[in-house]
Motif scaffolding. Structure first.
Motif, PDB file in Angstrom:
ATOM      1  N   ASP A   1     -47.502  -1.230  28.041  1.00  0.00           N
ATOM      2  CA  ASP A   1     -48.815  -0.678  27.699  1.00  0.00           C
ATOM      3  C   ASP A   1     -49.781  -0.683  28.877  1.00  0.00           C
ATOM      4  O   ASP A   1     -50.615   0.198  29.014  1.00  0.00           O
ATOM      5  N   HIS A   2     -49.670  -1.705  29.740  1.00  0.00           N
ATOM      6  CA  HIS A   2     -50.624  -1.859  30.839  1.00  0.00           C
ATOM      7  C   HIS A   2     -50.024  -1.571  32.208  1.00  0.00           C
ATOM      8  O   HIS A   2     -50.651  -1.842  33.232  1.00  0.00           O
ATOM      9  N   ALA A   3     -48.817  -1.020  32.231  1.00  0.00           N
ATOM     10  CA  ALA A   3     -48.150  -0.661  33.490  1.00  0.00           C
ATOM     11  C   ALA A   3     -48.134  -1.829  34.472  1.00  0.00           C
ATOM     12  O   ALA A   3     -48.480  -1.692  35.645  1.00  0.00           O
ATOM     13  N   LEU A   4     -47.745  -3.002  33.987  1.00  0.00           N
ATOM     14  CA  LEU A   4     -47.708  -4.183  34.838  1.00  0.00           C
ATOM     15  C   LEU A   4     -46.498  -4.150  35.762  1.00  0.00           C
ATOM     16  O   LEU A   4     -45.401  -3.786  35.358  1.00  0.00           O
ATOM     17  N   ILE A   5     -46.723  -4.537  37.007  1.00  0.00           N
ATOM     18  CA  ILE A   5     -45.666  -4.567  38.015  1.00  0.00           C
ATOM     19  C   ILE A   5     -45.320  -6.023  38.286  1.00  0.00           C
ATOM     20  O   ILE A   5     -46.189  -6.819  38.665  1.00  0.00           O
ATOM     21  N   TRP A   6     -44.067  -6.388  38.111  1.00  0.00           N
ATOM     22  CA  TRP A   6     -43.624  -7.765  38.287  1.00  0.00           C
ATOM     23  C   TRP A   6     -43.654  -8.150  39.761  1.00  0.00           C
ATOM     24  O   TRP A   6     -43.114  -7.464  40.607  1.00  0.00           O
ATOM     25  N   GLN A   7     -44.282  -9.284  40.067  1.00  0.00           N
ATOM     26  CA  GLN A   7     -44.335  -9.772  41.437  1.00  0.00           C
ATOM     27  C   GLN A   7     -43.547 -11.059  41.632  1.00  0.00           C
ATOM     28  O   GLN A   7     -43.464 -11.581  42.728  1.00  0.00           O
ATOM     29  N   GLY A   8     -43.000 -11.580  40.538  1.00  0.00           N
ATOM     30  CA  GLY A   8     -42.116 -12.727  40.652  1.00  0.00           C
ATOM     31  C   GLY A   8     -42.817 -14.050  40.845  1.00  0.00           C
ATOM     32  O   GLY A   8     -44.010 -14.196  40.607  1.00  0.00           O
TER      33      GLY A   8
END
Length: 199
Positions: free
Chosen positions: A89-96
């Protein structure tokens, strides 16, 4: 000296009459060993890493609840589904698992686990918080302020507060909060130095 963010926030908003005792307990806690039995979200975090590194499928991540103990199963089921929904929904990008260090008046504070969004070429950091209960408002605001100080280039800072029942994104920040925490950081260091001088 590196302490957990939560430990510093406990000191900052704790009983001001007990400053020295609180600093002493935080320093002594640094020697305590990690206890996996008390780590309720260990399996979730490990599965999250595997999922984001494409080592397990979405289906396997979603069915994680079937491979944990009965008292965790329902919570894990909600956690996994809510994480997938909120990320989409929020277009979150995983950064680990990238540690972030905040230096407040010489006090080094480390945290980790974050995702991000991008808007107008600015970064908005959303950190993962694992807890059995929602963070108290004061602690949540204090943590947001510390994260903002750690990442001043970000457009905003948020907490993805992960609990068995829900996922909450919080983004409240306050400059007065930052100034207050900087003052408390100086107090923490003064107490720590006086304890070292007593030894």
């Amino acid at each position: 000296m590196k302490i957990r963010v939560s430990q510093f926030i406990d000191f900052a908003y704790g009983d001001k009459r007990q400053d020295k005792a609180k600093v002493k307990s935080i320093i002594s806690d640094l020697d305590l060993p990690y206890d996996p039995i008390k780590d309720r979200y260990k399996q979730f975090r490990e599965a999250l890493i595997s999922f984001e590194n494409k080592k397990i499928s979405t289906e396997k991540f979603r069915s994680l609840h079937s491979s944990v103990s009965a008292n965790k199963s329902t919570g894990y089921q909600v956690l996994c589904q809510n994480y997938l929904d909120l990320k989409e929904d929020h277009a979150l990008i995983w950064q680990g698992h990238s540690p972030v260090e905040a230096d407040i008046s010489g006090l080094s504070i480390t945290t980790a686990w974050y995702l991000r969004t991008e808007a107008n070429n600015q970064r908005r950091i959303i950190f993962l918080h694992f807890g059995k209960e929602q963070l108290p408002r004061k602690k949540e605001r204090g943590l947001l302020t510390i994260l903002r100080l750690a990442r001043p280039e970000s457009a905003g800072v948020g907490i993805l507060n992960i609990q068995p029942g829900t996922l909450i994104t919080a983004t409240r920040m306050d400059q007065r909060e930052a100034e207050y925490l900087q003052g408390r950081a100086k107090k923490f260091l003064a107490c720590a130095k006086s304890l070292q001088a007593d030894v």
